[in-house]
Design a protein around this motif. Sequence first.
Motif, PDB file in Angstrom:
ATOM      1  N   CYS A  18      43.761  14.835 -57.182  1.00  0.00           N
ATOM      2  CA  CYS A  18      41.927  15.501 -57.428  1.00  0.00           C
ATOM      3  C   CYS A  18      41.490  15.428 -59.329  1.00  0.00           C
ATOM      4  CB  CYS A  18      41.218  16.476 -56.540  1.00  0.00           C
ATOM      5  SG  CYS A  18      41.366  16.438 -55.324  1.00  0.00           S
ATOM      6  N   HIS A  19      40.810  14.650 -59.627  1.00  0.00           N
ATOM      7  CA  HIS A  19      40.280  15.419 -61.381  1.00  0.00           C
ATOM      8  C   HIS A  19      39.436  15.976 -61.396  1.00  0.00           C
ATOM      9  CE1 HIS A  19      40.149  14.677 -65.252  1.00  0.00           C
ATOM     10  NE2 HIS A  19      38.729  13.861 -65.363  1.00  0.00           N
ATOM     11  N   TYR A  20      39.599  17.425 -61.531  1.00  0.00           N
ATOM     12  CA  TYR A  20      37.819  18.413 -61.826  1.00  0.00           C
ATOM     13  C   TYR A  20      37.754  18.337 -63.111  1.00  0.00           C
ATOM     14  CZ  TYR A  20      40.612  20.889 -57.895  1.00  0.00           C
ATOM     15  OH  TYR A  20      40.789  20.695 -56.410  1.00  0.00           O
ATOM     16  N   VAL A  21      36.659  18.174 -63.130  1.00  0.00           N
ATOM     17  CA  VAL A  21      35.643  18.110 -64.043  1.00  0.00           C
ATOM     18  C   VAL A  21      34.509  19.418 -64.497  1.00  0.00           C
ATOM     19  CG1 VAL A  21      33.528  16.941 -66.233  1.00  0.00           C
ATOM     20  CG2 VAL A  21      35.609  16.293 -64.302  1.00  0.00           C
ATOM     21  N   PHE A  22      34.170  20.439 -65.368  1.00  0.00           N
ATOM     22  CA  PHE A  22      33.286  20.705 -65.182  1.00  0.00           C
ATOM     23  C   PHE A  22      32.017  21.005 -64.517  1.00  0.00           C
ATOM     24  CE2 PHE A  22      36.997  23.692 -67.696  1.00  0.00           C
ATOM     25  CZ  PHE A  22      36.842  24.583 -66.693  1.00  0.00           C
ATOM     26  N   GLU A  23      31.257  21.597 -63.926  1.00  0.00           N
ATOM     27  CA  GLU A  23      29.886  21.113 -63.823  1.00  0.00           C
ATOM     28  C   GLU A  23      28.949  20.936 -65.104  1.00  0.00           C
ATOM     29  OE1 GLU A  23      26.162  23.167 -61.976  1.00  0.00           O
ATOM     30  OE2 GLU A  23      27.796  23.651 -60.676  1.00  0.00           O
ATOM     31  N   THR A  24      28.902  21.544 -66.004  1.00  0.00           N
ATOM     32  CA  THR A  24      28.258  20.931 -67.245  1.00  0.00           C
ATOM     33  C   THR A  24      29.069  20.734 -68.080  1.00  0.00           C
ATOM     34  OG1 THR A  24      30.144  22.161 -68.420  1.00  0.00           O
ATOM     35  CG2 THR A  24      27.865  24.077 -67.546  1.00  0.00           C
ATOM     36  N   ASN A  25      30.417  19.387 -67.656  1.00  0.00           N
ATOM     37  CA  ASN A  25      30.773  18.310 -68.242  1.00  0.00           C
ATOM     38  C   ASN A  25      30.526  17.138 -67.274  1.00  0.00           C
ATOM     39  OD1 ASN A  25      31.701  19.873 -70.331  1.00  0.00           O
ATOM     40  ND2 ASN A  25      33.853  19.992 -69.662  1.00  0.00           N
ATOM     41  N   ALA A  26      29.560  17.677 -66.194  1.00  0.00           N
ATOM     42  CA  ALA A  26      29.864  15.834 -65.270  1.00  0.00           C
ATOM     43  C   ALA A  26      27.936  15.815 -65.566  1.00  0.00           C
ATOM     44  CB  ALA A  26      30.561  16.836 -64.339  1.00  0.00           C
ATOM     45  N   LEU A  27      27.485  16.487 -66.535  1.00  0.00           N
ATOM     46  CA  LEU A  27      25.813  16.192 -66.514  1.00  0.00           C
ATOM     47  C   LEU A  27      25.140  15.561 -66.816  1.00  0.00           C
ATOM     48  CD1 LEU A  27      24.600  19.959 -68.055  1.00  0.00           C
ATOM     49  CD2 LEU A  27      24.383  19.088 -66.020  1.00  0.00           C
ATOM     50  N   GLU A  28      26.302  14.369 -67.394  1.00  0.00           N
ATOM     51  CA  GLU A  28      26.027  12.695 -67.583  1.00  0.00           C
ATOM     52  C   GLU A  28      25.938  11.747 -66.355  1.00  0.00           C
ATOM     53  OE1 GLU A  28      27.304   8.426 -70.668  1.00  0.00           O
ATOM     54  OE2 GLU A  28      28.815  11.239 -70.276  1.00  0.00           O
ATOM     55  N   ILE A  29      26.725  12.543 -65.524  1.00  0.00           N
ATOM     56  CA  ILE A  29      27.066  11.419 -63.922  1.00  0.00           C
ATOM     57  C   ILE A  29      24.872  12.120 -63.266  1.00  0.00           C
ATOM     58  CG2 ILE A  29      27.852  11.880 -61.375  1.00  0.00           C
ATOM     59  CD1 ILE A  29      30.607  12.769 -62.771  1.00  0.00           C
ATOM     60  N   THR A  75      31.613  18.332 -47.624  1.00  0.00           N
ATOM     61  CA  THR A  75      31.662  18.650 -46.083  1.00  0.00           C
ATOM     62  C   THR A  75      31.563  20.037 -45.575  1.00  0.00           C
ATOM     63  OG1 THR A  75      34.110  18.692 -45.732  1.00  0.00           O
ATOM     64  CG2 THR A  75      33.152  16.359 -45.350  1.00  0.00           C
ATOM     65  N   GLY A  76      31.711  20.464 -46.942  1.00  0.00           N
ATOM     66  CA  GLY A  76      31.730  22.018 -46.765  1.00  0.00           C
ATOM     67  C   GLY A  76      30.359  22.680 -46.223  1.00  0.00           C
ATOM     68  N   LYS A  77      30.349  23.786 -46.902  1.00  0.00           N
ATOM     69  CA  LYS A  77      29.089  24.859 -47.114  1.00  0.00           C
ATOM     70  C   LYS A  77      27.993  24.263 -47.904  1.00  0.00           C
ATOM     71  CE  LYS A  77      27.535  28.902 -49.222  1.00  0.00           C
ATOM     72  NZ  LYS A  77      27.530  30.719 -49.189  1.00  0.00           N
ATOM     73  N   THR A  78      26.981  23.823 -47.446  1.00  0.00           N
ATOM     74  CA  THR A  78      25.587  23.429 -48.378  1.00  0.00           C
ATOM     75  C   THR A  78      25.702  24.304 -49.993  1.00  0.00           C
ATOM     76  OG1 THR A  78      24.319  23.015 -46.587  1.00  0.00           O
ATOM     77  CG2 THR A  78      23.645  22.636 -48.670  1.00  0.00           C
ATOM     78  N   TYR A  79      25.614  23.466 -50.690  1.00  0.00           N
ATOM     79  CA  TYR A  79      25.855  24.126 -52.471  1.00  0.00           C
ATOM     80  C   TYR A  79      24.569  23.174 -53.088  1.00  0.00           C
ATOM     81  CZ  TYR A  79      27.623  25.919 -56.339  1.00  0.00           C
ATOM     82  OH  TYR A  79      28.362  26.102 -57.640  1.00  0.00           O
ATOM     83  N   MET A  80      23.863  24.295 -54.277  1.00  0.00           N
ATOM     84  CA  MET A  80      23.174  24.086 -54.866  1.00  0.00           C
ATOM     85  C   MET A  80      23.361  24.321 -56.180  1.00  0.00           C
ATOM     86  SD  MET A  80      18.879  25.595 -55.218  1.00  0.00           S
ATOM     87  CE  MET A  80      17.535  23.812 -56.025  1.00  0.00           C
ATOM     88  N   LEU A  81      23.518  23.495 -56.969  1.00  0.00           N
ATOM     89  CA  LEU A  81      23.724  23.169 -58.448  1.00  0.00           C
ATOM     90  C   LEU A  81      22.869  23.517 -58.976  1.00  0.00           C
ATOM     91  CD1 LEU A  81      24.743  19.361 -58.000  1.00  0.00           C
ATOM     92  CD2 LEU A  81      26.521  20.839 -58.615  1.00  0.00           C
ATOM     93  N   GLY A  82      23.774  24.190 -60.259  1.00  0.00           N
ATOM     94  CA  GLY A  82      23.637  25.136 -61.448  1.00  0.00           C
ATOM     95  C   GLY A  82      21.858  24.761 -62.316  1.00  0.00           C
ATOM     96  N   ASN A  83      21.265  25.720 -62.620  1.00  0.00           N
ATOM     97  CA  ASN A  83      19.820  24.953 -62.994  1.00  0.00           C
ATOM     98  C   ASN A  83      19.929  24.094 -64.764  1.00  0.00           C
ATOM     99  OD1 ASN A  83      18.762  27.094 -61.460  1.00  0.00           O
ATOM    100  ND2 ASN A  83      19.112  28.594 -63.102  1.00  0.00           N
ATOM    101  N   ARG A  84      21.410  23.912 -65.051  1.00  0.00           N
ATOM    102  CA  ARG A  84      21.801  22.539 -65.979  1.00  0.00           C
ATOM    103  C   ARG A  84      20.857  20.854 -65.717  1.00  0.00           C
ATOM    104  NH1 ARG A  84      25.896  24.385 -71.031  1.00  0.00           N
ATOM    105  NH2 ARG A  84      25.395  26.523 -70.240  1.00  0.00           N
TER     106      ARG A  84
END
Length: 364
Positions: free
Chosen positions: A175-186, A275-284
């Motif tokens: 796995c390659h981990y990317v902080f959520e803030t750094n994945a905003l371009e996706i 496949t796990g718990k439903t999750y809501m991404l941050g405001n950014r």
Amino acid sequence: MSGKNIGFSTNMSSHPASLKTIVTIGDYFSAAHHFLLKNDFSILKSGLEAVFNTPVQANQITKIVVFLEKHGSLYHPLKIQVVASEKRTCSFVLNGAVSRSGLSLIENEYDLISKMNQAYSKHYLPQVFGVDFIETDKGRIGFFLGEWFEGYKEFHVTEDQDRRQIVIWESDGSCHYVFETNALEIYQEISRILTYYYDLETFEQISPWHHAAGDFIVKQEKQSVHVRLITVRGYSPLKEFCTGEEDKKVYILPSLLLFFLNLTLRMRLDRLNGTGKTYMLGNRVIKATIKGFLKALDEKSTIYDFGDLRSVFTEFFRQFSPGQITKMMENILESTHPESSEINLLEKNLESHCKILHLIFKNI
């Protein structure tokens, strides 16, 4: 043909008489074998000719290797590696369906992708080369052959010790981990692609789609992120406004607004590790979604004769208060019927989500 020794079997209700049957991995690979060889490799040759841009004969296919990539709720994708004469190689995806729900979708999805690839000049969807059904003693198994996006990976939100990250699944299992803030371009690019495929005149849009289903895949390079969409389960308006052609012009902006509001909500939903718990991404992610949406409107301004769509939509959106936006969002939730786990999460965050939307547009 050869493939991984997966040792897999699953219960699939695929028999036309509604009997429960067990389709083993051997059954599935055998059906794929028949699909690929059928009519002297006709569908596979179509794919090879598209890749190599030259006619291909059956006797030029020297090796086919089949790998089971993953299991989804509807499809069980296979990676097809083909070696042709002169050491030319390429890969395809073979999407297969065994369940009733998958079988009812597969031909329609093939047709949708084909039509959208013809209608749009830019292709974020795979090319598709043929669809067929194989009759077995376990029931029908449906397949369609499509383009394999080399180097693209599935991604999902993950959480470890209260730290939100995006995990990109590598083909070797790492796995390659990317902080959520750094994945905003996706997420910005996903928003742009979905808006690109939104039809301003018919109000048709790609729906349903979901991050948790792995509908979008990503390839990261040093200076850029590339995103592709691998499935189209439906393409229709979110709401039926009218039937008259002249009347439709009145609803161009209201329909676009509903599409946009729904987009901002759906963009924030995922499941932990898919496949796990439903999750809501941050405001950014909201701002990233807006950027992608407006960028696609800039592209559409050169196609449609409606003026500067970015400016027109921005001014239209500014007419609404946070309370009015929230009310529209509530109506969208009532009409789209999200899963119960999603409803609770969305309702909890709806008011703050709408206030952020209003504030961003106020300051654009």
